[in-house]
Motif scaffolding. Structure first.
Motif, PDB file in Angstrom:
ATOM      1  N   THR A  15       0.821  -1.206   0.000  1.00  0.00           N
ATOM      2  CA  THR A  15       0.000   0.000   0.000  1.00  0.00           C
ATOM      3  C   THR A  15       0.861   1.265   0.000  1.00  0.00           C
ATOM      4  O   THR A  15       0.636   2.185  -0.795  1.00  0.00           O
ATOM      5  N   ILE A 317      -1.085   0.869  10.323  1.00  0.00           N
ATOM      6  CA  ILE A 317      -2.512   0.688  10.029  1.00  0.00           C
ATOM      7  C   ILE A 317      -2.701   1.079   8.571  1.00  0.00           C
ATOM      8  O   ILE A 317      -2.070   2.025   8.103  1.00  0.00           O
ATOM      9  N   LEU A 318      -3.597   0.385   7.892  1.00  0.00           N
ATOM     10  CA  LEU A 318      -3.724   0.595   6.450  1.00  0.00           C
ATOM     11  C   LEU A 318      -3.847   2.058   6.021  1.00  0.00           C
ATOM     12  O   LEU A 318      -3.094   2.526   5.171  1.00  0.00           O
ATOM     13  N   HIS A 319      -4.811   2.774   6.597  1.00  0.00           N
ATOM     14  CA  HIS A 319      -5.036   4.128   6.068  1.00  0.00           C
ATOM     15  C   HIS A 319      -3.851   5.049   6.358  1.00  0.00           C
ATOM     16  O   HIS A 319      -3.613   6.013   5.628  1.00  0.00           O
ATOM     17  N   SER A 322      -1.179   4.231   3.809  1.00  0.00           N
ATOM     18  CA  SER A 322      -1.589   4.903   2.588  1.00  0.00           C
ATOM     19  C   SER A 322      -1.141   6.373   2.603  1.00  0.00           C
ATOM     20  O   SER A 322      -0.534   6.874   1.651  1.00  0.00           O
ATOM     21  N   LYS A 344      -3.267  12.938  10.351  1.00  0.00           N
ATOM     22  CA  LYS A 344      -4.666  12.846  10.777  1.00  0.00           C
ATOM     23  C   LYS A 344      -4.772  12.463  12.248  1.00  0.00           C
ATOM     24  O   LYS A 344      -3.837  11.894  12.826  1.00  0.00           O
ATOM     25  N   LEU A 347      -6.578   6.926  14.668  1.00  0.00           N
ATOM     26  CA  LEU A 347      -7.816   6.144  14.785  1.00  0.00           C
ATOM     27  C   LEU A 347      -7.475   4.666  14.612  1.00  0.00           C
ATOM     28  O   LEU A 347      -6.971   4.264  13.561  1.00  0.00           O
TER      29      LEU A 347
ATOM     30  N   GLU B 437      -9.496  15.544   4.452  1.00  0.00           N
ATOM     31  CA  GLU B 437      -8.360  15.433   5.391  1.00  0.00           C
ATOM     32  C   GLU B 437      -8.679  14.547   6.590  1.00  0.00           C
ATOM     33  O   GLU B 437      -7.794  14.251   7.390  1.00  0.00           O
ATOM     34  N   LYS B 438      -9.945  14.164   6.737  1.00  0.00           N
ATOM     35  CA  LYS B 438     -10.341  13.418   7.928  1.00  0.00           C
ATOM     36  C   LYS B 438      -9.999  11.932   7.803  1.00  0.00           C
ATOM     37  O   LYS B 438     -10.036  11.369   6.714  1.00  0.00           O
ATOM     38  N   PRO B 439      -9.674  11.302   8.944  1.00  0.00           N
ATOM     39  CA  PRO B 439      -9.297   9.883   8.887  1.00  0.00           C
ATOM     40  C   PRO B 439     -10.484   8.974   8.570  1.00  0.00           C
ATOM     41  O   PRO B 439     -11.592   9.205   9.046  1.00  0.00           O
ATOM     42  N   VAL B 440     -10.219   7.992   7.748  1.00  0.00           N
ATOM     43  CA  VAL B 440     -11.214   6.950   7.451  1.00  0.00           C
ATOM     44  C   VAL B 440     -10.495   5.611   7.560  1.00  0.00           C
ATOM     45  O   VAL B 440      -9.492   5.393   6.876  1.00  0.00           O
ATOM     46  N   TYR B 441     -10.990   4.746   8.411  1.00  0.00           N
ATOM     47  CA  TYR B 441     -10.354   3.459   8.643  1.00  0.00           C
ATOM     48  C   TYR B 441     -10.606   2.529   7.458  1.00  0.00           C
ATOM     49  O   TYR B 441     -11.310   2.873   6.520  1.00  0.00           O
ATOM     50  N   HIS B 442     -10.010   1.347   7.519  1.00  0.00           N
ATOM     51  CA  HIS B 442     -10.211   0.359   6.464  1.00  0.00           C
ATOM     52  C   HIS B 442     -10.334  -1.006   7.088  1.00  0.00           C
ATOM     53  O   HIS B 442      -9.543  -1.330   7.984  1.00  0.00           O
ATOM     54  N   ARG B 450     -16.314   8.473   1.670  1.00  0.00           N
ATOM     55  CA  ARG B 450     -15.140   9.211   1.200  1.00  0.00           C
ATOM     56  C   ARG B 450     -15.054   9.179  -0.325  1.00  0.00           C
ATOM     57  O   ARG B 450     -14.691  10.177  -0.953  1.00  0.00           O
ATOM     58  N   GLY B 474      -6.372   6.193  -1.728  1.00  0.00           N
ATOM     59  CA  GLY B 474      -5.942   5.023  -0.975  1.00  0.00           C
ATOM     60  C   GLY B 474      -6.752   3.821  -1.419  1.00  0.00           C
ATOM     61  O   GLY B 474      -7.729   3.954  -2.134  1.00  0.00           O
ATOM     62  N   PRO B 475      -6.360   2.643  -0.999  1.00  0.00           N
ATOM     63  CA  PRO B 475      -7.160   1.471  -1.320  1.00  0.00           C
ATOM     64  C   PRO B 475      -8.443   1.486  -0.503  1.00  0.00           C
ATOM     65  O   PRO B 475      -8.522   2.155   0.511  1.00  0.00           O
TER      66      PRO B 475
END
Lengths: 477, 477
Positions: A15, A317-319, A322, A344, A347, B437-442, B450, B474-475
């Protein structure tokens, strides 16, 4: 031996590496992507995706087992291990396929296969066939599972998560060493699917929680549904007919032994750096030989070498991998014009049941004098009770000096969602009174979070430095 | 006949009324709470809570029916209607009990039982026993289901949601008139529990969606799982042996008839104002005889009469009724010092599957020249696919002039959660670049959102007035 000259050499096509080369491309730099293993990211091959597929099957089994609570009678049911693993593998292969296709669509001359090692700060040897001379290097070699020394006697037989997702059927039993996020996710899922799982850990941490009240709650809840041998010494591990005999001494000093079909290590992961000959790279290394980098730039010292993803050790962590790939790739391409990026809000989520999440800093890293704490129990929260998922505890940390929400440790139903709400609010710098102005529907899990925010507002008022207004107590909590 | 003099008279002891009296109390005003029906709010008795309990049972049945997809084999299962309704009623009674207890804990002299009607702007007659003279009045009389004229022939037998939650067992079949939120929630839940449900509607709306693409998607998805007779004229309705015969003409002009065990109206709700003699209150009324009030103050004209909750007609949703009770109660107590409140970002959720949500204004109320649209399909979204819930469409609306997200129509899995994320962001005035810009988990459902935000960013760039940056892809989507 060929020699290849590029602006940016990227080691690792996971990634982080794939994102780094995208940024290099965008910046107009020449680049090469070096990979020694199979294509496909850790996330897709052995990480996020296959574990969530296994958990989805476990949830299906759990739902069937608990349907009667809602008035739905199930007379006969069973878990078809082959079918479970067939779905896990085929969906996993599908996700991996997308990554492989996308990687293989990269022009062949920009992909190098083979192990890379530094021969100088700007010079890499790849396999025995190519020398790469690069203005900048991005190290994105990822991590691999670590096997603790107590399993040395059966080291070659010990499974890691990679192996579990290759199973064609479910085993009868397995011992899992480690109760971190990976161990708990996989172990709880397999337990729900009927596999006899027992956990071993010389320490007593569960996931990444650090708040004593949340830790206590997690011990209580997981202690009921999982077989946990915490603070237990595994005194012997050996291969026997039909599996592996584990001998251990429990908290009370009593000895036990049991034979398990498999033994899995979930005792953490280690950055992949051994093959890199990092001492020739001229970058600062820590006492474990790992590159030291600035998390905002991913630069190693003032060199043109950058790290990204799990290998960096910042946020595995993945994100985040990335993001790190993008930051490192852009900075490598623009070197020496290196830009610092504000990261960020942190999380972390574990997809156990109840789910676990940590938003912002962990409790243990906060100064207790600077914070007030608000909490909510999900043990009787309205919607959670409706859904038969009423179990958990969430603690929010607010800064006394400015009344802002700054962090949370969360153990409860659907916190994968409510943790996003809090992470976005924290990153936006919202104060507790501002949070109380936001809409919350009824009846939803988010009402529990609002109760915790109200509770935090009260604690901040008590602390005397903030005077947040709460417009009242609506129904539903 | 007694006479009671108070600062604030509150008509209706539901969510709005109870909150109004709390504010009156806080402000130090004297008050009386008047209720003619049983205690317990619409939400707890016949609204949010019992419907979510029925939906939880339906979800349990659905999970059992679909467990095989994940490798869990269920051989025999059935829905125990009596057990389903027993849980619905007992949990409902528990939730209602809390409200009743809390209402009955109000000192008796502050509670009046009986129907209230205006005899003058500051004077109420309650039943035949009490005259209330009040400086201010809060009307919080709620709403009740409406029964359309096409059901006149069986009007006394028509069920409404109130009746469904009293069932001791599930029926064989039921016709539902109306495909709004209440009809779809209850009808889909009963369908999943094995009741033969058919929907009738002379129009073709589903829920509250207004965006043509979302409307089309909802028709397609619900059309497959529910029996919908839309744009159908019910030409005859009569009581027969074993139930009620419905005759209808379908879209192609063909006639049909069928006998249903029950007929339910879910054709909307009407404010409860008939008994109030509003013409004596001296307040502005609309052409339907309903009070006209300012949604920011809840004041009727410049009088000391306020409305709150469903009866106000502004936002007939629990959390809004709760807010309106507070606003009206505070303003009634402080009259003539009336304060305008900025209302929360509008948020409507229906707990169907896929779920439906509308955040901010509906699409139809936006100026198409002022907005750009971003969208995401959930038909193949990563996590949704993992969970076997991959179906839906979400459309986001951004304002071209300032790049802010302003509204969303959402049809998909878990939008009860993602709609909160968007509602909070909209209320905070966040721009699309800020959202990115906000975090998003995966892997999470939020990644779909997103993707829609990225898509919106692209559309805003095309519109030329905004230049939001997207730091890459990102993936996970």
């Amino acid at each position: 031996m060929k020699t290849k000259r590029v602006d940016v050499a990227i080691i690792g096509a996971g990634t982080a590496g794939l994102n780094a080369r995208r940024e290099a491309e965008k910046a107009g730099a020449s680049w090469v992507l070096i990979e020694s293993g199979p294509y496909g990211t850790t996330c897709a091959r052995v990480g996020c995706m296959p574990s969530k597929l296994l958990i989805a099957a476990a949830e299906a089994a759990h739902n069937v087992a608990h349907a009667r609570e809602f008035g739905v009678n199930v007379e006969n049911w069973n878990v078809d291990g082959r079918a479970v693993m067939e779905r896990v593998r085929s969906e996993r292969d599908r996700f991996v396929g997308f990554v492989v296709d996308s990687t293989e669509s990269i022009p062949e001359e920009k992909r190098l296969r083979g192990e890379a090692r530094f021969v100088g700060p700007k010079s890499l040897q790849v396999g025995d066939h190519t020398r790469v001379e690069a203005k900048s290097v991005v190290i994105a070699t990822g991590s691999r599972p670590w096997i603790p020394p107590q399993l040395d006697a059966i080291r070659d037989d010990v499974l890691v998560n990679d192996d579990v997702f290759e199973w064609e059927d479910l085993p009868e039993s397995m011992a899992i060493f480690g109760t971190g996020i990976i161990g708990l996710e996989i172990g709880q899922a397999l337990t729900r699917l009927g596999v006899q799982i027992e956990f071993f850990n010389p320490f007593d941490e569960l996931g990444r929680f650090s708040d004593p009240k949340i830790v206590a709650k997690a011990h209580k809840v997981f202690g009921k549904q999982l077989t946990l041998h915490l603070k237990s010494d595994a005194t012997g591990v050996e291969k026997v007919d039909g599996g592996y005999r584990i001998q251990w001494t429990d908290l009370n000093g009593e000895d036990h032994e049991r034979v398990f079909q498999h033994v899995m290590s979930a005792a953490g992961r280690r950055p992949n750096v051994e093959a890199l000959d990092l001492e020739k790279a001229g970058i600062p290394l820590d006492h474990r030989g790992l590159p030291i980098s600035d998390p905002r730039t991913l630069q190693c010292g003032d060199t043109s070498i950058f790290v990204a993803g799990d290998v960096s050790g910042h946020r595995p962590i993945l994100h985040e991998a990335s993001d790190e790939g993008r930051i490192a790739g852009a900075n490598a391409a623009q070197f020496p014009d290196v830009q610092a990026t504000v990261r960020k809000t942190s999380l972390e989520i574990a997809f156990t049941e109840p789910q676990m999440a940590i938003v912002g800093e962990r409790y243990i890293d906060l100064d207790p004098d600077e914070i007030a704490i608000g909490e909510v129990s999900y043990d009787n929260q309205g919607r959670a009770r409706v859904m038969g998922a009423n179990c958990g505890l969430v603690r929010l940390y607010g800064r006394k000096s400015n009344c802002r929400l700054i962090a949370a440790e969360m153990f409860g139903p659907r916190v994968e969602h409510t943790s996003h709400l809090l992470a976005w609010a924290i990153q936006e710098g919202l104060t507790v009174p501002e949070l109380l102005e936001k809409p919350v529907y009824h009846p939803v899990f988010e009402e529990g979070i609002r109760t915790a925010i109200r509770n935090l507002a009260k604690e901040l008022r008590v602390s005397g430095q903030c005077g947040p207004q709460d417009r009242g107590e609506g129904p539903g909590a």
